[in-house]
Design a protein around this motif. Sequence first.
Motif, PDB file in Angstrom:
ATOM      1  N   LEU B 214      81.612  81.474 -20.409  1.00  0.00           N
ATOM      2  CA  LEU B 214      81.465  80.031 -20.256  1.00  0.00           C
ATOM      3  C   LEU B 214      80.921  79.364 -21.510  1.00  0.00           C
ATOM      4  O   LEU B 214      80.780  78.149 -21.560  1.00  0.00           O
ATOM      5  N   PHE B 261      76.537  80.417 -13.121  1.00  0.00           N
ATOM      6  CA  PHE B 261      76.989  79.032 -13.095  1.00  0.00           C
ATOM      7  C   PHE B 261      77.867  78.617 -11.919  1.00  0.00           C
ATOM      8  O   PHE B 261      78.016  77.433 -11.655  1.00  0.00           O
ATOM      9  N   ALA B 262      78.514  79.570 -11.255  1.00  0.00           N
ATOM     10  CA  ALA B 262      79.497  79.144 -10.246  1.00  0.00           C
ATOM     11  C   ALA B 262      79.010  79.470  -8.841  1.00  0.00           C
ATOM     12  O   ALA B 262      78.718  80.627  -8.534  1.00  0.00           O
ATOM     13  N   ASP B 263      78.955  78.450  -7.988  1.00  0.00           N
ATOM     14  CA  ASP B 263      78.653  78.697  -6.563  1.00  0.00           C
ATOM     15  C   ASP B 263      79.838  79.403  -5.925  1.00  0.00           C
ATOM     16  O   ASP B 263      80.962  79.139  -6.304  1.00  0.00           O
ATOM     17  N   GLY B 454      92.875  76.482 -11.973  1.00  0.00           N
ATOM     18  CA  GLY B 454      93.165  75.503 -10.929  1.00  0.00           C
ATOM     19  C   GLY B 454      94.645  75.154 -10.858  1.00  0.00           C
ATOM     20  O   GLY B 454      95.184  74.894  -9.792  1.00  0.00           O
ATOM     21  N   GLU B 455      95.302  75.168 -12.033  1.00  0.00           N
ATOM     22  CA  GLU B 455      96.683  74.675 -12.072  1.00  0.00           C
ATOM     23  C   GLU B 455      97.682  75.614 -11.400  1.00  0.00           C
ATOM     24  O   GLU B 455      98.784  75.218 -11.069  1.00  0.00           O
ATOM     25  N   MET B 457      97.476  77.077  -8.413  1.00  0.00           N
ATOM     26  CA  MET B 457      96.955  77.255  -7.049  1.00  0.00           C
ATOM     27  C   MET B 457      97.992  77.907  -6.114  1.00  0.00           C
ATOM     28  O   MET B 457      97.633  78.733  -5.278  1.00  0.00           O
ATOM     29  N   ARG B 460      97.883  81.530  -6.708  1.00  0.00           N
ATOM     30  CA  ARG B 460      96.664  82.137  -6.148  1.00  0.00           C
ATOM     31  C   ARG B 460      96.744  82.258  -4.629  1.00  0.00           C
ATOM     32  O   ARG B 460      96.326  83.261  -4.050  1.00  0.00           O
ATOM     33  N   MET B 461      97.286  81.231  -3.995  1.00  0.00           N
ATOM     34  CA  MET B 461      97.380  81.265  -2.522  1.00  0.00           C
ATOM     35  C   MET B 461      98.376  82.345  -2.087  1.00  0.00           C
ATOM     36  O   MET B 461      98.152  83.043  -1.103  1.00  0.00           O
ATOM     37  N   ALA B 492      84.307  83.311  -6.947  1.00  0.00           N
ATOM     38  CA  ALA B 492      84.844  82.046  -7.456  1.00  0.00           C
ATOM     39  C   ALA B 492      86.179  81.716  -6.797  1.00  0.00           C
ATOM     40  O   ALA B 492      86.489  80.552  -6.563  1.00  0.00           O
ATOM     41  N   ALA B 496      88.499  79.095  -2.210  1.00  0.00           N
ATOM     42  CA  ALA B 496      89.724  78.274  -2.136  1.00  0.00           C
ATOM     43  C   ALA B 496      90.756  78.953  -1.233  1.00  0.00           C
ATOM     44  O   ALA B 496      91.408  78.307  -0.409  1.00  0.00           O
ATOM     45  N   ALA B 499      89.738  78.414   2.244  1.00  0.00           N
ATOM     46  CA  ALA B 499      89.925  77.017   2.672  1.00  0.00           C
ATOM     47  C   ALA B 499      91.375  76.778   3.085  1.00  0.00           C
ATOM     48  O   ALA B 499      91.650  75.985   3.985  1.00  0.00           O
ATOM     49  N   TYR B 500      92.299  77.477   2.449  1.00  0.00           N
ATOM     50  CA  TYR B 500      93.727  77.295   2.784  1.00  0.00           C
ATOM     51  C   TYR B 500      94.152  78.143   3.975  1.00  0.00           C
ATOM     52  O   TYR B 500      94.838  77.671   4.867  1.00  0.00           O
ATOM     53  N   TRP B 501      93.730  79.414   3.971  1.00  0.00           N
ATOM     54  CA  TRP B 501      94.254  80.350   4.982  1.00  0.00           C
ATOM     55  C   TRP B 501      93.336  80.527   6.197  1.00  0.00           C
ATOM     56  O   TRP B 501      93.818  80.749   7.308  1.00  0.00           O
TER      57      TRP B 501
END
Lengths: 171, 543
Positions: B214, B261-263, B454-455, B457, B460-461, B492, B496, B499-501
């Motif tokens: 980071l 740094f990352a929750d 992020g781009e 996604m 990743r899903m 990390a 996400a 949250a989707y699945w």
Amino acid sequence: MSVMAQLVSRKEAIAGKWLARVIDTYPPETARFLRGQQDPFANPVGQATRHSLNTLVDMLLAELDEAAARTALDPVIRVRAIQAFTPAQAVGFVFDLKPILRESLGPAAQNSEESALLEDRIDRLALIAFDVYMQCREKIYELKANEMKNTTYKAFARAGLIKDPDQGAGQ
Amino acid sequence: MADETPKPSELLSKIDYHTPSTHWMDVPVNIRKGMYCYASNPKSVEYLGLPNARAWNPIEEDWKLPENWQQILHEGFKERLEKFRSIKVFMDICVRCGACADKCHFFIGTGDPKNMPVLRAELLRSVYRNDFTLMGKLLGRFAGARPMSLAVLKEWWYYLFQCTECRRCSLYCPYGIDTAEITMFGRELLNLLGLNIDWIATPVANCYRTGNHLGIQPHAFKDMLEFFVDDIEEITGVRVEPNFNKKGADILFITPSGDVFADPGTYTCMGYLMLFHFLKEKYGLDVTWSTYASEGGNFGSFTSHETMKRLNAKMYLEAKRLGVKWILGGECGHMWLVINQYMDTMNGPADFLEVPVNPITGTRFDNAASTKMVHLSEFTADLIKHGKLDLKPERNDNKILTFHDSCNPSRGMGMFDEPRYVIKNVANHFYDMPANTIREHTFCCGSGSGLNAGENMEERMAGGLPRANAVKYVHEKYGVNMLACVCAIDRAALPASMAYWVPGMQVTGVTELVANALVLPGEQERTTDLRGEPLPGMEEADE
């Protein structure tokens, strides 16, 4: 025998044909796997699709409850919403059921009232599928936006540019 | 005339719903938005002294390649075939039995046949046959060979960044072909042309410059840990005092900077601080953090073996400088692949360190006799086994847990039981996911090997689907509401994916659970867990 009763007696064959068409929207190597692997953890896409379509056929031939239809459609649309399908391809499989039902009924029953009712239910199902698809896409965009927002926020925080409101402006 | 008009049913019956069967070499690559990460920032590539730094865009026709790019690739391929016997063997030995084909989370999730590990490797092998084998040269495509072209290069780039180097496929390969190494090798060749992604290139440059991905400078790294010290004091009433760069400490602790740094990794980081404070107070164990070796992860390993070596070197260098006895490693994934598989021969032997012995229990970690580096879960499990921690597992009673085996600690180092042993001793509700999705069969989170941007996604899903599917099963069957793991990228990336699945599923590190249960000497009655959520039975006290 009423049209509906005829279809109910053939529902397994109908669901099977529908599944075959949905699976054939994938490349042949993938379709073989989706069709063949029965373990739901080794083949989540194939098994979720099979389960969803069976439930939906049952529902169409009995009564279309919108909330239940949404729940049944969700797993299969959720997968297709992130795969290499256009929006039309992702939800279009719902309409594949129409020719399957027509074929199953034969020409005589095709213009019956019940047949029209079924086609109407399929149209409604397609609209629900579209809603679910959009929810999935919106979720993806939300996740993307959140990742970007978090990255930016953390960069600002590291640079000491984030202040709590109660810290006051000059601190 | 009217009779000649086809009926709708006749037209419909003629529609062929089968996808045309096309040979894979003839299916053009389609670089789809959401399935790739942005190209590397040329400044980062330049900083590392890697070749062909430039701005380029994967979806543009022109990738601004150097004029002699085919020659660069050919020579790079040749050099590595001569240098790495393993790569030569992996290129030759595959019999295309297909045992790996359906084991990849990206194949399962995307349904794209080029994500079958055998076919992904075939993208490289086809060029290998063309350039380096007699049969390939004589028989061409008939022998599975094809020349390198721009289309092939784009296909390499697209699919080599749709592999997380998780090695699930290798587990099923009768020849033991390490597909992770094939991907590492392929990405290394792409790096010769400056074709990396920014989610890897910039963290690597940061790590090279400031010691962590980071780009946190030493004082900021210390500040962050001090913030956690404040938070811990608020929750427990105990002020922990971490050591930084302390010469002569017993143990050097290194963890991924993501934890800082990352929750929700930050809560795991608070857990580390509390555990070390407890061990210091109770047993006088002296653990030090380093602001120089402030990164456990090694994104260099997704770049080239030379870069991996450069970034890894600081672990042993810092251990030597501080004069510690051995190194304790935090909850990370690929860090353990680098440590167990490469560190010893790359930057070792670390003969200035001792074979790790837990001074509190006397346990000698012979598994780490060579690397001198012990995983925190092994260390914690050993402490619990000997009754050295004061624990109140009921503090985790509102958490119904399952455990995601991270790819590298499981398949890369064979650590299956220790984290489970720890969890079962610090919490009362634990349910494993189905057997073919855990331990050595574990499914990747879908975002490893530098793909947690992020781009991308959709990518990743898709990659995360098989793992999420198994989580969903225990969520529905046992009411599991918390997914534990021992990897910073998992922490990390999995929120996400969940949250989707599997909405409603939270993600935690194992040491966060330990710290929730750990009774610190002199602590006040706790009303919340490390996240500030009320402890079971303390809901009213919190209000």
